[in-house]
Design an enzyme around this catalytic site. Structure first.
Site, PDB file in Angstrom:
ATOM      1  N   CYS A 139       0.820  -1.219   0.000  1.00 46.83           N
ATOM      2  CA  CYS A 139       0.000   0.000   0.000  1.00 46.83           C
ATOM      3  C   CYS A 139       0.849   1.262   0.000  1.00 46.83           C
ATOM      4  O   CYS A 139       0.309   2.354  -0.160  1.00 46.83           O
ATOM      5  CB  CYS A 139      -0.932   0.004   1.202  1.00 46.83           C
ATOM      6  SG  CYS A 139      -2.043  -1.398   1.211  1.00 46.83           S
ATOM      7  N   HIS A 279      -2.967   7.002   3.511  1.00 47.15           N
ATOM      8  CA  HIS A 279      -3.472   5.773   2.885  1.00 47.15           C
ATOM      9  C   HIS A 279      -4.831   5.445   3.495  1.00 47.15           C
ATOM     10  O   HIS A 279      -4.989   5.423   4.715  1.00 47.15           O
ATOM     11  CB  HIS A 279      -2.472   4.646   3.128  1.00 47.15           C
ATOM     12  CG  HIS A 279      -2.990   3.294   2.749  1.00 47.15           C
ATOM     13  ND1 HIS A 279      -3.671   3.062   1.565  1.00 47.15           N
ATOM     14  CD2 HIS A 279      -2.947   2.091   3.392  1.00 47.15           C
ATOM     15  CE1 HIS A 279      -4.011   1.785   1.500  1.00 47.15           C
ATOM     16  NE2 HIS A 279      -3.595   1.183   2.597  1.00 47.15           N
ATOM     17  N   ASN A 309     -10.128  -0.025   1.182  1.00 44.24           N
ATOM     18  CA  ASN A 309      -8.670   0.027   1.034  1.00 44.24           C
ATOM     19  C   ASN A 309      -8.309  -0.462  -0.367  1.00 44.24           C
ATOM     20  O   ASN A 309      -8.426  -1.646  -0.662  1.00 44.24           O
ATOM     21  CB  ASN A 309      -8.029  -0.857   2.114  1.00 44.24           C
ATOM     22  CG  ASN A 309      -6.513  -0.906   2.014  1.00 44.24           C
ATOM     23  OD1 ASN A 309      -5.925  -0.446   1.036  1.00 44.24           O
ATOM     24  ND2 ASN A 309      -5.879  -1.475   3.026  1.00 44.24           N
TER      25      ASN A 309
HETATM   26  N1  ACO Z   1     -17.567  -8.538  11.197  1.00 45.54           N
HETATM   27  C1  ACO Z   1     -17.844  -8.849  12.453  1.00 45.54           C
HETATM   28  N2  ACO Z   1     -16.905  -9.219  13.346  1.00 45.54           N
HETATM   29  C2  ACO Z   1     -15.635  -9.240  12.921  1.00 45.54           C
HETATM   30  C3  ACO Z   1     -15.270  -8.913  11.596  1.00 45.54           C
HETATM   31  C4  ACO Z   1     -16.310  -8.557  10.712  1.00 45.54           C
HETATM   32  N3  ACO Z   1     -16.082  -8.207   9.437  1.00 45.54           N
HETATM   33  N4  ACO Z   1     -13.935  -9.035  11.468  1.00 45.54           N
HETATM   34  C5  ACO Z   1     -13.465  -9.409  12.667  1.00 45.54           C
HETATM   35  N5  ACO Z   1     -14.486  -9.549  13.533  1.00 45.54           N
HETATM   36  C6  ACO Z   1     -14.444  -9.938  14.940  1.00 45.54           C
HETATM   37  C7  ACO Z   1     -13.208 -10.730  15.289  1.00 45.54           C
HETATM   38  O1  ACO Z   1     -13.397 -12.088  15.001  1.00 45.54           O
HETATM   39  C8  ACO Z   1     -13.109 -10.457  16.769  1.00 45.54           C
HETATM   40  O2  ACO Z   1     -14.001 -11.327  17.432  1.00 45.54           O
HETATM   41  P1  ACO Z   1     -13.594 -11.991  18.855  1.00 45.54           P
HETATM   42  O3  ACO Z   1     -13.358 -10.825  19.766  1.00 45.54           O
HETATM   43  O4  ACO Z   1     -14.766 -12.819  19.173  1.00 45.54           O
HETATM   44  O5  ACO Z   1     -12.327 -12.750  18.555  1.00 45.54           O
HETATM   45  C9  ACO Z   1     -13.633  -9.031  16.932  1.00 45.54           C
HETATM   46  O6  ACO Z   1     -14.370  -8.757  15.733  1.00 45.54           O
HETATM   47  C10 ACO Z   1     -12.546  -7.999  17.096  1.00 45.54           C
HETATM   48  O7  ACO Z   1     -11.540  -8.237  16.107  1.00 45.54           O
HETATM   49  P2  ACO Z   1     -10.310  -7.296  15.966  1.00 45.54           P
HETATM   50  O8  ACO Z   1      -9.429  -7.831  14.895  1.00 45.54           O
HETATM   51  O9  ACO Z   1      -9.685  -7.022  17.293  1.00 45.54           O
HETATM   52  O10 ACO Z   1     -11.028  -5.943  15.481  1.00 45.54           O
HETATM   53  P3  ACO Z   1     -10.385  -4.557  15.227  1.00 45.54           P
HETATM   54  O11 ACO Z   1     -11.111  -3.532  15.979  1.00 45.54           O
HETATM   55  O12 ACO Z   1      -8.883  -4.594  15.353  1.00 45.54           O
HETATM   56  O13 ACO Z   1     -10.726  -4.315  13.682  1.00 45.54           O
HETATM   57  C11 ACO Z   1      -9.608  -4.425  11.581  1.00 45.54           C
HETATM   58  C12 ACO Z   1     -10.233  -5.222  12.724  1.00 45.54           C
HETATM   59  C13 ACO Z   1     -10.700  -3.605  10.958  1.00 45.54           C
HETATM   60  C14 ACO Z   1      -9.058  -5.410  10.562  1.00 45.54           C
HETATM   61  C15 ACO Z   1      -8.499  -3.507  12.121  1.00 45.54           C
HETATM   62  O14 ACO Z   1      -7.635  -4.242  12.939  1.00 45.54           O
HETATM   63  C16 ACO Z   1      -7.697  -2.862  11.037  1.00 45.54           C
HETATM   64  O15 ACO Z   1      -8.194  -2.061  10.277  1.00 45.54           O
HETATM   65  N6  ACO Z   1      -6.392  -3.180  10.982  1.00 45.54           N
HETATM   66  C17 ACO Z   1      -5.486  -2.569  10.031  1.00 45.54           C
HETATM   67  C18 ACO Z   1      -5.767  -3.068   8.663  1.00 45.54           C
HETATM   68  C19 ACO Z   1      -4.908  -2.318   7.697  1.00 45.54           C
HETATM   69  O16 ACO Z   1      -4.733  -1.124   7.800  1.00 45.54           O
HETATM   70  N7  ACO Z   1      -4.346  -2.991   6.761  1.00 45.54           N
HETATM   71  C20 ACO Z   1      -3.458  -2.291   5.887  1.00 45.54           C
HETATM   72  C21 ACO Z   1      -3.356  -3.110   4.775  1.00 45.54           C
HETATM   73  S1  ACO Z   1      -2.146  -2.346   3.776  1.00 45.54           S
HETATM   74  C22 ACO Z   1      -1.713  -3.427   2.516  1.00 45.54           C
HETATM   75  O17 ACO Z   1      -0.547  -3.451   2.152  1.00 45.54           O
HETATM   76  C23 ACO Z   1      -2.767  -4.342   1.934  1.00 45.54           C
END
Ligand code: ACO
Length: 359
Positions: A139, A279, A309
């Site tokens: 990214c 980003h 994203n």
């Molecule tokens: N719907 C419902 N529940 C979900 C979903 C969903 N889509 N996805 C995860 N959950 C659940 C999980 O299973 C977890 O359940 P549990 O507590 O029973 O285990 C709970 O929600 C919390 O999960 P977390 O991963 O802690 O949630 P978080 O608040 O961290 O959000 C997210 C997850 C959105 C992925 C976040 O961590 C994030 O945005 N991270 C960064 C991602 C990013 O920026 N990536 C860059 C990519 S760059 C590239 O090069 C591609």
């Protein structure tokens, strides 16, 4: 985990001081002479996704800020969006394709392992004498491509460089994994880089990488380490794997450090920033980074709600959004920062709207 602060970067001013320009001891700045984007027509909403995986519109909006994303139709691929964006950027610049010296496409989802998407763009826009190559930095790719293109202009190797971020991430998403499939979208953005007046255009860059974080965000199979087999396909090893929580924490911290480093190199401070373009991965990451930096909310560009994203395409899509909505005025200082797989990151400081000089 302690994240290293290594990075490289520079400004035309620093390079000139170091007498790095061949012959003259001065270097040319690159500015944005044209800008264009293209996204698929197909819109996939959170409600659509909630019909196929265990998620909800409310969860996705609360945790990511994403409402909908654009997803390629089966017959579409990365070069289709890249070529459309490139044509719009050239038209915006009023530059014939034949005047382009170099095409650089940042992508992790090329149409094929080779040839490069950049060569497809080069052919399609009629850049008959241009060089062309793809660049992969997750990214952060668009910032790396901007930095690379600017160096070719600074050195005098090129006068006009077409720089793109283009992705079809929907092809490498595991559509059964609710933790990742809700995050990504497809599209492309392009800029034409041309020489700018001294003190205008791109004022500085900051680039960095920490390969120690590779396992936080990766695609396991499909490369030379683990080529495609029936087993890799069956186990969905060709799709994105991400440790979301860890990436989140790192992303906030590294954006702040990198943006500050680029501003220092440009001899500017956060108070000088008119427009902050991060980003577009997650609204909470963007807000947290802007808050820690001290950038006021009205200076922060957000379109992750409509595109998700889009990896290397996200920054040019947001830049276009800023321009379309009248948030960019001539002379504005724009700070743009990317982060992603590698791990990798990069920032650029740009003085917007500077008149482009004759090459
Ligand atoms: N719907 C419902 N529940 C979900 C979903 C969903 N889509 N996805 C995860 N959950 C659940 C999980 O299973 C977890 O359940 P549990 O507590 O029973 O285990 C709970 O929600 C919390 O999960 P977390 O991963 O802690 O949630 P978080 O608040 O961290 O959000 C997210 C997850 C959105 C992925 C976040 O961590 C994030 O945005 N991270 C960064 C991602 C990013 O920026 N990536 C860059 C990519 S760059 C590239 O090069 C591609």
């Amino acid at each position: 985990m302690a994240w290293p602060k290594r990075s490289i970067g520079g400004s035309p001013h620093e390079l000139a001081a170091a007498d790095l320009a061949p012959g003259s001891g001065t270097v040319r700045s690159a500015g944005v002479a044209g800008l264009g984007c293209a996204v698929p027509d197909q819109i996939v909403t959170n409600h659509d996704l909630a019909r196929s995986v265990d998620t909800s519109h409310e969860w996705i909006v609360e945790r990511t800020g994403i409402v909908e994303r654009r997803i390629a139709a089966p017959h579409e691929a990365t070069s289709d969006f890249a070529i459309a964006a490139a044509r719009r950027a050239l038209a915006d610049a009023g530059l014939p394709g034949d005047d382009v010296d170099l095409v650089i496409v940042a992508t992790v989802t090329p149409d094929h392992p080779f040839p490069a998407v950049a060569s497809q763009v080069q052919q399609a826009v009629g850049a008959s004498h241009a060089g062309a190559f793809d660049l992969a930095a997750g990214c952060s790719g668009f910032i790396y491509a901007l930095a690379a293109g600017s160096q070719f202009i600074a050195s005098g190797f090129a006068d006009h460089v077409l720089v793109l971020g283009a992705e079809t991430l929907s092809r490498i998403v595991d559509w059964t994994d609710r933790a990742t499939c809700v995050l990504f979208g497809d599209g492309a953005g392009a800029v034409v880089l041309s020489p700018a007046a001294p003190g205008e255009g791109f004022l500085s860059f900051d680039l960095g990488s920490d390969g120690g974080g590779a396992s936080l965000l990766y695609v396991d199979a499909g490369g030379s380490r683990k080529p495609a087999t029936r087993e890799t396909v069956d186990s969905r090893a060709h799709t994105i794997k991400m440790a979301g929580r860890e990436v989140f924490k790192w992303a906030v911290q590294i954006q702040v450090e990198s943006a500050l480093s680029a501003l220092r190199r440009a001899e500017l401070t956060v108070d000088d920033v008119d427009c902050f373009i991060a980003h577009q991965a997650n609204l909470r990451i963007i807000d947290a980074a802007a808050k820690r930096l001290g950038v006021a909310p009205e200076r922060v560009i957000v379109n992750v709600d409509r595109y998700g994203n889009t990896s290397a395409a996200s920054i040019p899509l947001a830049l276009d959004e800023a321009r379309q909505t009248g948030r960019l005025r001539p002379g504005d200082i724009v700070v743009t920062v990317g982060f992603g797989a590698g791990l990798s990151w990069g920032s650029a400081v740009l003085k917007w709207g500077a008149p482009v000089t004759d090459a």
